[in-house]
Write a protein that holds these residues in place. Structure first.
Motif, PDB file in Angstrom:
ATOM      1  N   LEU A  34      80.001  26.828  26.943  1.00 30.25           N
ATOM      2  CA  LEU A  34      79.848  28.294  27.301  1.00 30.25           C
ATOM      3  C   LEU A  34      78.040  27.544  28.061  1.00 30.25           C
ATOM      4  CD1 LEU A  34      80.494  31.332  25.772  1.00 30.25           C
ATOM      5  CD2 LEU A  34      80.748  30.537  27.847  1.00 30.25           C
ATOM      6  N   LYS A  35      77.905  26.611  26.474  1.00 31.96           N
ATOM      7  CA  LYS A  35      76.577  26.162  26.642  1.00 31.96           C
ATOM      8  C   LYS A  35      76.442  24.978  27.596  1.00 31.96           C
ATOM      9  CE  LYS A  35      73.380  23.274  23.657  1.00 31.96           C
ATOM     10  NZ  LYS A  35      73.625  22.913  21.922  1.00 31.96           N
ATOM     11  N   GLU A  36      77.833  24.864  28.183  1.00 28.94           N
ATOM     12  CA  GLU A  36      77.923  23.534  28.995  1.00 28.94           C
ATOM     13  C   GLU A  36      77.232  24.232  30.022  1.00 28.94           C
ATOM     14  OE1 GLU A  36      80.027  20.206  31.200  1.00 28.94           O
ATOM     15  OE2 GLU A  36      80.345  20.217  28.759  1.00 28.94           O
ATOM     16  N   TYR A  37      78.008  25.509  30.873  1.00 30.40           N
ATOM     17  CA  TYR A  37      78.263  26.310  32.022  1.00 30.40           C
ATOM     18  C   TYR A  37      76.805  26.433  32.485  1.00 30.40           C
ATOM     19  CZ  TYR A  37      82.796  25.158  31.702  1.00 30.40           C
ATOM     20  OH  TYR A  37      84.388  24.810  31.482  1.00 30.40           O
ATOM     21  N   GLU A  38      75.836  26.961  30.543  1.00 25.79           N
ATOM     22  CA  GLU A  38      74.109  27.798  30.834  1.00 25.79           C
ATOM     23  C   GLU A  38      73.611  26.934  31.543  1.00 25.79           C
ATOM     24  OE1 GLU A  38      73.691  28.940  27.275  1.00 25.79           O
ATOM     25  OE2 GLU A  38      74.910  30.639  27.266  1.00 25.79           O
ATOM     26  N   GLU A  39      73.536  25.533  31.827  1.00 28.75           N
ATOM     27  CA  GLU A  39      72.879  24.899  31.882  1.00 28.75           C
ATOM     28  C   GLU A  39      73.098  24.594  34.354  1.00 28.75           C
ATOM     29  OE1 GLU A  39      70.077  22.984  30.605  1.00 28.75           O
ATOM     30  OE2 GLU A  39      71.426  24.360  28.601  1.00 28.75           O
TER      31      GLU A  39
END
Length: 227
Positions: free
Chosen positions: A143-148
Motif C-alpha cells: 500500500l505504501k508503494e502504491y500510494e506513491e
C-alpha cells in the motif's frame, strides 16, 4: 449516499447524466475535500452485513473519481468472496492474495488498466487463511508503494464482523461503511461503529443504499460523509 428501493447498483454506471451520476459526483467532491484536509489517500470500504451492495458502490465511486482526473487504484481485499473482477469483467488468475503469498510475484501483477486514470487489482486465488495472509507485513508495504503512484486507493473489504476488515482498516487512512436501508438495523449499525471505534478505525462516512424518500423526485443518492 442512498439508492432508491428496489434498485441495486449491479454493474458500472456508464451514463454521465441523471441523478445517480450526479450524486456520485457529489460524494466524490466530498471525499476529495476531506482527503485534502486530512491527508487521506487509502480508503477501505466495508459493511455491517454481507450483500449490501458494497463492492458495486465502491467500484462505481472509484470509476467516478478517476473521471475527475485522479489516479485511482481499486484493490479487491475481500479474499473470501471477491467480486470486483466480475464487476469489471476481468480475469482473476493473479491478484492480491498471490502477491501476499509469494514475494516472487511482481508487485504490479494482477493490476488491470481500466481507463487512463483507473487501475484495478483483483483478489487472486482464494486462500485458506485470509486473515493470516492479510496480517503479513507485506500488505502495508504494498500500500505504501502504491500510494506513491496513485492519488487514491480504495480497498474493497469484507463486512466489519470479520477480522480481515479490522486488519485492512489498520493499514488504511479511513473507512467507508456501506449499508442497505431496511436490512441493516440501527442497532447493527451502532455495533458496527462501536467496533470501529474500539479498533481506532477512522470512519470517513456512511453510505446508505436503497432508501426511498417520500418527497417528489427525491429518490436519489445522498451522501452521509462526515464534514
Amino acid at each position: 449516499m442512498v439508492i432508491k428501493k428496489k434498485e441495486k447498483v449491479r454493474s458500472l454506471i456508464l451514463n454521465e447524466k441523471g441523478t445517480v451520476p450526479e450524486q456520485f459526483r457529489n460524494i466524490r467532491a466530498s471525499i476529495q475535500y476531506i482527503a485534502e484536509k486530512k491527508k487521506i489517500k487509502t480508503i477501505m470500504a466495508t459493511s455491517c452485513r454481507q450483500g449490501e451492495g458494497k463492492s458495486s458502490l465502491i467500484a462505481n465511486l472509484a470509476m467516478f473519481m478517476s473521471k475527475n482526473g485522479k489516479r485511482v487504484l481499486l484493490i479487491d481485499g475481500d479474499l473470501r468472496l471477491p467480486t470486483i473482477h466480475q464487476i469489471f469483467k476481468l480475469t482473476n488468475y493473479v491478484g492480491l492474495s498471490d502477491l501476499l503469498k509469494d514475494e516472487a510475484f511482481n508487485r504490479y501483477e494482477g493490476i488491470h488498466k481500466i481507463n487512463e486514470h483507473l487501475d484495478v487489482m483483483t483478489s487472486g486465488a482464494t486462500p485458506y487463511n485470509p486473515s493470516e495472509l492479510l496480517s503479513d507485513s507485506l500488505l502495508p508495504e504494498l500500500l505504501k508503494e502504491y500510494e506513491e503512484m496513485y492519488d487514491f486507493i480504495f480497498v474493497d473489504a469484507p463486512p466489519i464482523g470479520l477480522s480481515d476488515s479490522i486488519i485492512i482498516a489498520n493499514y488504511c487512512d479511513a473507512t467507508l461503511i456501506i449499508l442497505e436501508n431496511g436490512k441493516t438495523t440501527k442497532t447493527q449499525l451502532k455495533e458496527c461503529i462501536e467496533k470501529c471505534k474500539r479498533q481506532n478505525i477512522d470512519i470517513l462516512g456512511i453510505i446508505r443504499n436503497k432508501v426511498r424518500h417520500q418527497r417528489s423526485g427525491s429518490n436519489y443518492y445522498y451522501d452521509y460523509l462526515k464534514k
